[in-house]
Each structure stands twice: as structure tokens, then as C-alpha cells.
Write an enzyme that holds these catalytic residues in place. Structure first.
Site, mmCIF file in Angstrom:
data_model
loop_
_atom_site.group_PDB
_atom_site.id
_atom_site.type_symbol
_atom_site.label_atom_id
_atom_site.label_comp_id
_atom_site.label_asym_id
_atom_site.label_seq_id
_atom_site.Cartn_x
_atom_site.Cartn_y
_atom_site.Cartn_z
ATOM 1 N N ARG A 1 39.039 45.758 39.549
ATOM 2 C CA ARG A 1 40.050 46.733 39.913
ATOM 3 C C ARG A 1 40.743 47.314 38.677
ATOM 4 O O ARG A 1 40.687 46.747 37.599
ATOM 5 C CB ARG A 1 41.100 46.092 40.820
ATOM 6 C CG ARG A 1 40.606 45.713 42.199
ATOM 7 C CD ARG A 1 41.711 45.041 43.015
ATOM 8 N NE ARG A 1 42.227 43.831 42.356
ATOM 9 C CZ ARG A 1 43.339 43.778 41.658
ATOM 10 N NH1 ARG A 1 44.105 44.855 41.523
ATOM 11 N NH2 ARG A 1 43.732 42.651 41.085
ATOM 12 N N LYS B 1 40.942 46.078 48.682
ATOM 13 C CA LYS B 1 42.288 45.662 48.308
ATOM 14 C C LYS B 1 43.315 46.755 48.583
ATOM 15 O O LYS B 1 44.506 46.463 48.743
ATOM 16 C CB LYS B 1 42.329 45.241 46.838
ATOM 17 C CG LYS B 1 41.609 43.913 46.570
ATOM 18 C CD LYS B 1 42.189 42.773 47.392
ATOM 19 C CE LYS B 1 41.589 41.436 47.017
ATOM 20 N NZ LYS B 1 42.050 40.350 47.926
ATOM 21 N N HIS C 1 47.436 36.446 51.053
ATOM 22 C CA HIS C 1 46.209 36.416 50.253
ATOM 23 C C HIS C 1 45.699 34.972 50.281
ATOM 24 O O HIS C 1 45.994 34.170 49.409
ATOM 25 C CB HIS C 1 46.506 36.854 48.818
ATOM 26 C CG HIS C 1 45.295 36.986 47.970
ATOM 27 N ND1 HIS C 1 45.274 36.691 46.622
ATOM 28 C CD2 HIS C 1 44.030 37.402 48.262
ATOM 29 C CE1 HIS C 1 44.072 36.911 46.130
ATOM 30 N NE2 HIS C 1 43.305 37.341 47.107
ATOM 31 N N SER D 1 42.031 34.711 42.168
ATOM 32 C CA SER D 1 40.586 34.785 41.967
ATOM 33 C C SER D 1 40.103 33.671 41.043
ATOM 34 O O SER D 1 40.702 33.416 39.991
ATOM 35 C CB SER D 1 40.227 36.147 41.364
ATOM 36 O OG SER D 1 38.851 36.254 41.127
ATOM 37 N N LYS E 1 39.194 29.672 46.640
ATOM 38 C CA LYS E 1 39.543 29.983 48.037
ATOM 39 C C LYS E 1 38.304 30.063 48.919
ATOM 40 O O LYS E 1 38.222 29.437 49.962
ATOM 41 C CB LYS E 1 40.283 31.324 48.130
ATOM 42 C CG LYS E 1 41.705 31.334 47.694
ATOM 43 C CD LYS E 1 42.473 32.512 48.230
ATOM 44 C CE LYS E 1 41.749 33.829 48.214
ATOM 45 N NZ LYS E 1 41.347 34.294 46.878
ATOM 46 N N THR E 2 37.344 30.883 48.481
ATOM 47 C CA THR E 2 36.145 31.094 49.294
ATOM 48 C C THR E 2 35.305 29.828 49.362
ATOM 49 O O THR E 2 34.833 29.417 50.426
ATOM 50 C CB THR E 2 35.315 32.262 48.724
ATOM 51 O OG1 THR E 2 36.112 33.451 48.739
ATOM 52 C CG2 THR E 2 34.056 32.485 49.548
ATOM 53 N N ASP F 1 39.776 35.488 52.659
ATOM 54 C CA ASP F 1 40.607 36.142 51.651
ATOM 55 C C ASP F 1 41.933 36.719 52.149
ATOM 56 O O ASP F 1 42.920 36.670 51.434
ATOM 57 C CB ASP F 1 39.808 37.262 50.988
ATOM 58 C CG ASP F 1 40.425 37.762 49.706
ATOM 59 O OD1 ASP F 1 40.874 36.927 48.901
ATOM 60 O OD2 ASP F 1 40.464 38.991 49.492
ATOM 61 N N ARG G 1 29.814 39.701 42.092
ATOM 62 C CA ARG G 1 30.316 39.528 43.460
ATOM 63 C C ARG G 1 29.218 39.727 44.492
ATOM 64 O O ARG G 1 28.197 40.366 44.230
ATOM 65 C CB ARG G 1 31.414 40.562 43.747
ATOM 66 C CG ARG G 1 32.701 40.354 42.989
ATOM 67 C CD ARG G 1 33.604 39.391 43.695
ATOM 68 N NE ARG G 1 34.900 39.223 43.025
ATOM 69 C CZ ARG G 1 35.908 38.582 43.544
ATOM 70 N NH1 ARG G 1 35.826 38.058 44.752
ATOM 71 N NH2 ARG G 1 37.040 38.450 42.885
#
Length: 524
Positions: free
Chosen positions: A52, A194, A213, A231, A235-236, A250, A314
Site C-alpha cells: 500500500r 483496505k 483488524h 502484518s 493472524k492468518t 483479517d 501474497r
């Protein structure tokens, strides 16, 4: 059938509206937008932007949203007349072109979901948002009316950016009153994902709904767990569990009914991905998934360890690619909340049980650390504090979200824990990264409740309550100081990091006594 006037355009070539996956794959191939991996997954590159562009995100400075937004470096204002000028340029640029129009819902709770339309130049961008958002079906397709529209003119740079007083030729601009976002100068697909998350973070808290988030999963007994983290903290990976159903990886909301996913897919980091350590995510990378910026040989065989293009490789995929997902994308009120941090200093424990006050402190702190070598000029660990573990996506003041979290935790009796997925036995370059196996053992102890039976002791600087023993975890790691050979070095590093926490938290003390949780934080 959608026409040019429905999109605000004077003219249009062909409109490809809500193409199915097979048609998108055919368009991607025909347009030479990507390559095909050995297992049939489409691979695309997003150009020079592999992440981003937060410095290029703006909100139109106008009432009534002007009074709600927390203006600053992250939420930058742009004048309405500049938006109007850029908007006309985007419409002129897209006019006459073949376009891909993709409709989706954001939010699994039909009471508060938003219908979003994406207008893009490329098939792969349509593929990306089809993966990421909830795909309408049946009557939802026939009656679809967008609450918000995103125009992605990724090949259009803003040549007048200096005259406009902007930061670069890239622009991502949100007009809340007109329910429009425009994107130009960057190909990165994550701006669309996002961007809508940012809008949900504006809309929902104003209705008393917490937007988060975080990832979420649910056990066989209906017990929901939330995983907050920036990030790279896991989390994932940690929420994708063969023994629990994945609600989402997410973005979620928490209302009076419970937890609900914003999205219909997952967006996982691929760097160092291995089937043996992350089998569910590895198995999700197949036809209909979309790989970004990975490196592959001539045959299309992907090398997930190759970071020559970017650290931020990704994959997006529909959540159905995770066999053990929760089909409703919803769950009850959470039983447990886990804050994930990747502490490259190596001084935080693998797992700590938090009081409510500590939970508020670490939620507002949103700590993780960058490590040497991942960014140019970074030669030692660098602390990163991102409020609510997602400050870049928060249009409102962080305390708005913290207040909602605290109220909901108290009302529903939620347990909170801090889990360090970073280094132990020393900082980056000396110690070793916590293994996924050890971290999963910590998480399993939280989920099955066995951690509550452990004996606890308190650490010195951070005053965290840590178990003395846990099944599957080397007891020498549970107290981080014990894992360091050089105890004096540990003390100095812990003291240094504690000071960073204290300095960062000063801004919340100014918000009033309601958010003065300094007594729950570390001491120097």
C-alpha cells in the site's frame, strides 16, 4: 444490464459485469495479465508498488465527515475541488475502455452490510475483489444497488500532484459524502481491499459496532476466538486451524449478535510458505486463487522462499478454499481474544494472560517490531506501534475503537492474552524465532482452557502474568529472561523496549482518565 451512464461515464467499450472465475481466468490469459503456476494458479505482478501507499491516501475535507475524522498524517485532507478535478480525470480516462465491473458485499451480517461496486481496467483486479468480498447470489444479484463505488484507474498518474499539494503522483481518495473512492497511479490490489475496510471503520463505530483488524475462528462448542495483529504476526496462520472453523482471516465486526466477517476470502502472506507448517493455506493456493509478486521458474513452479521482488508476496483466495471454514462467516460473542506481536527484541513472553486494563493498554499500543534486513536502512529491531493493531485504517480516533472493545469485553466476560510470535533467547540475530509449533501450543492452551490451570508468575519490566509450564512448550522459553544467556543484556533490552512503550502511550493519557492505562503498562 449495466451501461456507461450507470457508471457515470460518457462512453464505454465492453462492460464485463460479474464474470465467473473461468471467464476471468480466460481474460487474464488472453490479455497476458499474468502467468499460470504449475498447479493452475494465476500469478500477477503489481509493478513497482508491492504494498500500500499510505502517504497517498486522502479524505475529502467536508462536512459532516469533517467532524468525525481524526485528521493527521494517516488521515490527510484534500479539498473538494481537487477531488472533483481528479474524479473527472478518472472518468475521462476510463471512458471508452473495456471495463470489468464487480459487485460484492462487505459484511456477513445483512443488517449492516455494505454493497460495493468496483470498476477496474484489468481482469486480475476484478478477480482480486471477487476473491476478497462476499459474492452476491440469487436475488442479491438482481437487486444489487451499490452503497459505495470504487473507480480504479491504476494506470493514471496524477501529473499535477505538486499543484494539488499532494505527496506524489499516486492518489487514493475517499469522498464519504458522495460514497465514492478513486485510485490512480498504483496497481496494488490491496488498496481496494483496505480502502473498503477503512470505510467500514468509519461507518460501523458510529452505529456502536466495533470494527476490527483481526482474524477469527470457532470451536466445536461454538467458542469464538479473535486474533489481533499487524502484518507478519501470524493472524492468518494461527486462525487457520484444522480443528476449528475459520470465520475469517483479517477483518471483522462485533455487534449485539456477535462476530461477523467483512470479507468472503483471505489474503495471506506467502513468504517462506511451506506445506508442512501451514498446510491449509498451502492447499488453498489452487485454481481461482491469485498469487501476487511471487517468483517462479520457466515452468511456473513457485519458489515461496524467494523474496527478490518483495517480502510482501501474497495470495488471495475465496474462503471456500479452506475446507474447515464457517459457511455463515459469523459466530457468537468471543470467549477469548489474542493479541499477536512479533517481538524482534526477544523480551516479551511467548504467552501472557492479560487483565482487562492490560488488554486495553496493549490494544491501544498495537506493538510489533520490524527486523533488520527486511527494509533498507534497518540494521536492528525497530518498534512499531499501530493503535488497535491497524491504525492505518482507522478514520476515527483510536480511543473510539478502544472504548467499544472495553465495553464489549466487560459485557461478555472475554479473556485476553498476549502472544509473542517473534524471538526468544535473544533479539534478532542472536536468538531464534518462536516456532509455529510452540506458538500453536500456546494458542491451544488458551483455546482448550488448560492455561487457566497453570501456575503463574509475573515478569519484571512488563509485569505480565506468565505460566510456569505449558504442554508442548519448553519451560525455559516461557519466562523470556531465563531463555537469554546474557541476563544483563536482556535487562538493558527490556528496559529500552519498556521506555518505547511508555513514550508511545503518552498521547492517550491526554485523551482523559478513561484511557489512562499506564498502570497496566511496563515500568522502566
Amino acid at each position: 444490464m449495466i451501461e456507461a451512464k450507470d457508471l457515470g461515464l460518457k462512453s464505454v467499450g465492453r462492460i464485463y459485469h460479474n464474470l465467473g472465475y473461468d471467464d476471468l481466468f480466460a481474460h487474464e490469459s488472453k490479455n497476458a495479465e499474468g502467468r499460470i503456476s504449475t498447479n493452475g494458479t494465476m500469478m500477477v505482478d503489481t509493478g513497482k508498488f508491492t504494498g500500500r501507499s499510505p502517504k497517498d491516501k486522502y479524505f475529502v475535507h467536508q462536512l459532516p465527515s469533517f467532524e468525525n475524522i481524526a485528521w493527521g498524517k494517516l488521515n490527510q485532507p484534500v479539498a473538494p475541488e481537487i477531488f472533483d478535478e481528479l474524479y473527472e480525470e478518472v472518468l475521462d480516462y476510463l471512458a471508452g475502455k473495456d471495463l470489468y465491473v464487480t459487485d460484492g458485499f462487505c459484511g456477513a451480517n445483512v443488517k449492516t452490510r455494505k454493497s460495493v461496486r468496483f470498476v477496474t481496467e484489468f481482469a486480475w483486479q476484478s478477480h482480486f475483489v471477487k476473491n476478497m468480498f462476499i459474492r452476491p447470489a440469487g436475488d442479491d444479484i438482481k437487486g444489487f444497488a451499490p452503497n459505495f463505488t470504487v473507480y480504479n484507474a491504476s494506470n493514471l498518474p496524477n501529473k499535477d500532484w505538486e499543484r494539488h499539494g499532494l505527496n506524489s503522483e499516486v492518489f487514493i481518495v475517499f469522498n464519504i459524502e458522495k460514497n465514492i473512492a478513486i485510485i490512480g497511479g498504483t496497481w496494488y490490489g490491496g488498496e481496494m481491499k483496505k480502502g473498503i475496510f477503512t470505510m467500514m471503520n468509519y461507518w460501523l463505530p458510529l452505529q456502536g459496532i466495533l470494527s476490527m483488524h483481526c482474524s477469527a475462528n470457532v470451536g466445536k462448542a461454538g467458542d469464538v476466538c479473535l486474533f489481533f495483529g499487524l502484518s507478519g504476526t501470524g493472524k492468518t496462520t494461527l486462525s487457520t486451524d484444522a480443528h476449528r472453523k475459520l470465520i475469517g482471516d483479517d477483518e471483522h465486526g462485533w455487534d449485539d449478535d456477535g462476530i461477523f466477517n467483512f470479507e468472503g476470502g483471505c489474503y495471506a502472506k506467502c513468504i517462506n510458505l511451506a506445506e508442512e507448517s501451514e498446510p491449509e493455506i498451502y492447499g488453498a493456493i489452487r485454481r481461482n486463487a491469485l498469487l501476487e509478486n511471487v517468483v517462479a521458474d520457466e515452468s511456473g513452479l513457485v519458489d515461496f522462499d524467494d523474496r527478490s521482488k518483495t517480502e510482501n508476496t501474497r495470495v488471495s483466495y475465496p474462503i471456500e478454499h479452506i475446507d474447515n471454514h464457517e459457511p455463515t462467516l459469523k459466530g457468537a460473542h468471543p470467549k477469548n481474544i489474542i493479541f499477536l506481536t512479533c517481538d524482534a527484541f526477544g523480551v516479551l513472553p511467548p504467552v501472557s494472560k492479560l487483565t482487562r486494563e492490560q488488554a486495553m493498554y496493549y490494544f491501544l499500543s498495537g506493538y510489533t517490531a520490524k527486523v533488520a534486513g527486511t527494509e533498507r536502512g534497518v540494521t536492528e529491531p525497530q518498534a512499531t506501534f499501530s493503535a488497535c493493531f491497524g491504525e492505518a485504517f482507522l478514520p476515527l480516533h483510536p480511543t473510539v475503537y478502544a472504548k467499544l472493545l472495553g465495553e464489549k469485553m466487560t459485557r461478555h466476560g472475554v479473556n485476553a492474552y498476549l502472544v509473542n510470535t517473534g524471538w526468544a533467547g535473544g533479539g534478532y540475530g542472536v536468538g531464534k524465532r518462536m516456532s509455529i509449533k510452540a506458538t500453536r501450543a500456546c494458542v491451544d492452551a488458551i483455546l482448550d482452557g488448560s492455561i487457566e490451570k497453570a501456575q503463574f508468575e509475573q515478569t519484571r519490566w512488563f509485569r505480565l502474568n506468565i505460566p510456569k509450564a505449558l504442554p508442548g512448550v519448553d519451560s525455559a522459553l516461557l519466562n523470556p529472561r531465563n531463555a537469554w544467556a546474557d541476563k544483563e543484556s536482556f535487562d538493558a533490552t527490556a528496559n529500552k523496549l519498556a521506555g518505547m512503550f511508555i513514550d508511545n502511550f503518552q498521547k492517550y493519557i491526554k485523551s482523559g482518565d478513561d484511557f489512562d492505562f499506564t498502570k497496566a503498562g511496563p515500568l522502566m
